[in-house]
Design an enzyme around this catalytic site. Structure first.
Site, short mmCIF file in Angstrom:
data_model
loop_
_atom_site.label_atom_id
_atom_site.label_comp_id
_atom_site.label_asym_id
_atom_site.label_seq_id
_atom_site.Cartn_x
_atom_site.Cartn_y
_atom_site.Cartn_z
N HIS A 51 0.96 -1.21 0.01
CA HIS A 51 -0.03 -0.01 0.08
C HIS A 51 0.85 1.51 -0.08
O HIS A 51 2.11 1.27 0.32
CB HIS A 51 -0.95 0.06 1.19
CG HIS A 51 -2.01 -1.23 1.14
ND1 HIS A 51 -3.11 -1.19 1.95
CD2 HIS A 51 -2.26 -2.11 0.14
CE1 HIS A 51 -3.89 -2.09 1.67
NE2 HIS A 51 -3.31 -2.58 0.44
N GLU A 53 1.26 3.82 1.99
CA GLU A 53 1.82 3.92 3.28
C GLU A 53 3.04 3.37 3.41
O GLU A 53 4.17 3.94 3.86
CB GLU A 53 0.91 3.83 4.55
CG GLU A 53 -0.34 4.41 4.42
CD GLU A 53 -1.62 3.86 3.81
OE1 GLU A 53 -2.57 3.92 4.50
OE2 GLU A 53 -1.25 3.03 2.56
N ALA A 155 -20.14 10.23 -28.58
CA ALA A 155 -19.61 11.36 -29.51
C ALA A 155 -20.72 11.46 -30.52
O ALA A 155 -21.13 10.61 -31.18
CB ALA A 155 -18.50 10.74 -30.19
N TRP A 171 -15.00 9.29 -38.55
CA TRP A 171 -15.05 9.19 -37.20
C TRP A 171 -15.85 10.80 -36.97
O TRP A 171 -15.94 11.60 -37.58
CB TRP A 171 -13.70 9.53 -36.68
CG TRP A 171 -13.04 8.52 -36.81
CD1 TRP A 171 -11.71 8.11 -37.66
CD2 TRP A 171 -13.05 7.21 -35.97
NE1 TRP A 171 -11.39 7.06 -37.36
CE2 TRP A 171 -11.96 6.31 -36.45
CE3 TRP A 171 -13.88 6.68 -34.93
CZ2 TRP A 171 -11.79 5.17 -35.84
CZ3 TRP A 171 -13.67 5.49 -34.50
CH2 TRP A 171 -12.69 4.75 -34.89
N LEU A 205 -12.49 -2.82 -29.13
CA LEU A 205 -12.92 -2.45 -27.99
C LEU A 205 -11.73 -2.58 -26.99
O LEU A 205 -11.74 -3.00 -25.92
CB LEU A 205 -14.12 -3.13 -27.53
CG LEU A 205 -15.19 -2.95 -28.11
CD1 LEU A 205 -16.22 -3.89 -27.38
CD2 LEU A 205 -15.59 -1.38 -28.06
N GLY A 307 -30.17 4.78 -24.61
CA GLY A 307 -31.31 5.16 -24.17
C GLY A 307 -31.90 4.34 -23.15
O GLY A 307 -32.48 4.67 -21.86
#
Length: 370
Positions: A51, A53, A155, A171, A205, A307
């Protein structure tokens, strides 16, 4: 207080370096300060690794005695994949601990701070708390609800079209906006699109960050009838990310069963999901994904999925890119499909909005107002 804010901001900057690598853990940064000077820094690099710390204390060495440590999240006081950080802080002789935010995990919240106070250390909490909570908005949502934090990205042209009437979308936005989307993908556990997007665009993807190492998100495809091709590009990637098909029960239809088996042979994992009005129940799917350890999800469309996601109330944050283009006509593909409200007062509204330019394109970012 001014110095506390200054050093905590350094810790937050360190924490952000772990973006995309720490899931399901939070991003955490730490700074060790002695006599007004930074003597050690560290951040959490990846789940299962030390971690923040621990890394900061190791970096400071012998300078930790009577020092102050600034940490963006309450130090853990339980044994997980690594030992508790509170014990490391005590052993280092640190005198004061300044924390940005308490651990949101209801099972351990406040335990680390309380333990350190019991041991005689000075503990201050709440420094730069808003910034710390936003940095770890994914972790906060997931640890409190067991469901992924959902970002909706699209987009569009200025007249609200995401593709032409023929389905062409390459695009809408420019290269700078698309580069930013890949940085967002890198930070997410999974990305979700509908079967229509796969069939029309044949996307990979994946995450492409140029010379930097990008992490590919798992791919979630909404395909209730197993209609995508097993030859789709997303099955051809040399990636550790998995491809999941979310669909309803296939029993009784030999054609659907055959298509399902072909997709499984291509490498897909099937997520059997309840249906709602003939489509995948997105709320139920979020519970399934959370149970599988998916802490964050990026939805990239198309219009029907966008939607449906908004109607199902699963979206936490939106990223809408607008290009300075006007498609014209009324036969393109709109941002959202489906039935909207009758009255403007019933529309979804955003809060904490932010606007940023990427070349000629404009990003509007905000959170769905609950």
């Amino acid at each position: 207080m001014k110095d506390d804010t200054h050093f905590m901001k350094q810790a937050l900057e360190l924490a952000a370096r772990g973006r995309g690598f720490t899931s399901p853990n939070p991003m955490v940064g730490a700074v060790v300060v002695k006599d007004g000077k930074v003597v050690g820094t560290g951040y959490h690099h990846a789940a299962g690794e030390p971690h923040a710390e621990v890394n900061a204390i190791e970096d400071a060495g012998a300078e930790t005695r009577d020092a102050t440590i600034y940490v963006t999240l309450e130090p853990c006081n339980h044994v997980g994949r690594t030992p508790p950080c509170t014990k490391k802080i005590l052993a280092a002789g640190i005198r004061k601990v300044v924390v940005a935010m308490a651990d949101p995990n209801p099972d351990v919240k406040g335990g680390g701070n309380a333990f350190l106070r019991e041991k005689g250390l000075v503990v201050v909490s709440g420094i730069c708390e808003d910034e710390a909570r936003k940095l770890n908005e994914v972790f906060v949502k997931f640890i409190c609800t067991g469901r992924p934090f959902v970002i909706l990205k699209c987009a569009a042209t200025l007249d609200g079209q995401i593709a032409t009437r023929t389905g062409d979308s390459k695009w809408v936005t420019g290269e700078l906006a698309r580069e930013h989307v890949h940085a967002v993908r890198h930070a997410m556990d999974a990305i979700m699109v509908g079967a229509g997007t796969v069939m029309n665009d044949d996307p990979s993807l994946t995450t492409r960050l140029g010379s930097e190492n990008g992490r590919d998100p798992h791919r979630i495809i909404l395909d209730s009838r197993f209609s995508i091709s097993p030859l789709a590009r997303l099955f051809q990637q040399a990636s550790s990310a998995r491809t999941y098909i979310a669909a309803g029960p296939a029993a009784g239809d030999k054609g659907i069963l055959a298509r399902r088996d072909a997709l499984k042979a291509a490498g897909a994992d099937i997520l059997e999901t309840p249906l709602k009005e003939g489509r995948v129940d997105l709320s139920a799917l979020m519970g399934i994904l959370g149970g599988a350890g998916i802490t964050s999800l990026l939805i990239e469309g198309g219009g029907q999925v966008i939607g449906s996601a908004l109607s199902a109330g699963i979206v936490d944050k939106v990223l809408f890119f607008y290009a300075p283009k006007i498609l014209g006509g009324n036969d393109g593909v709109p941002i959202c499909s489906g039935r909207g409200p009758d009255l403007m007062k019933d529309c979804l509204t955003l809060k904490d909005t932010r606007v940023e330019r990427f070349g000629e394109d404009v990003l509007i970012e905000g959170y769905i107002r609950s």
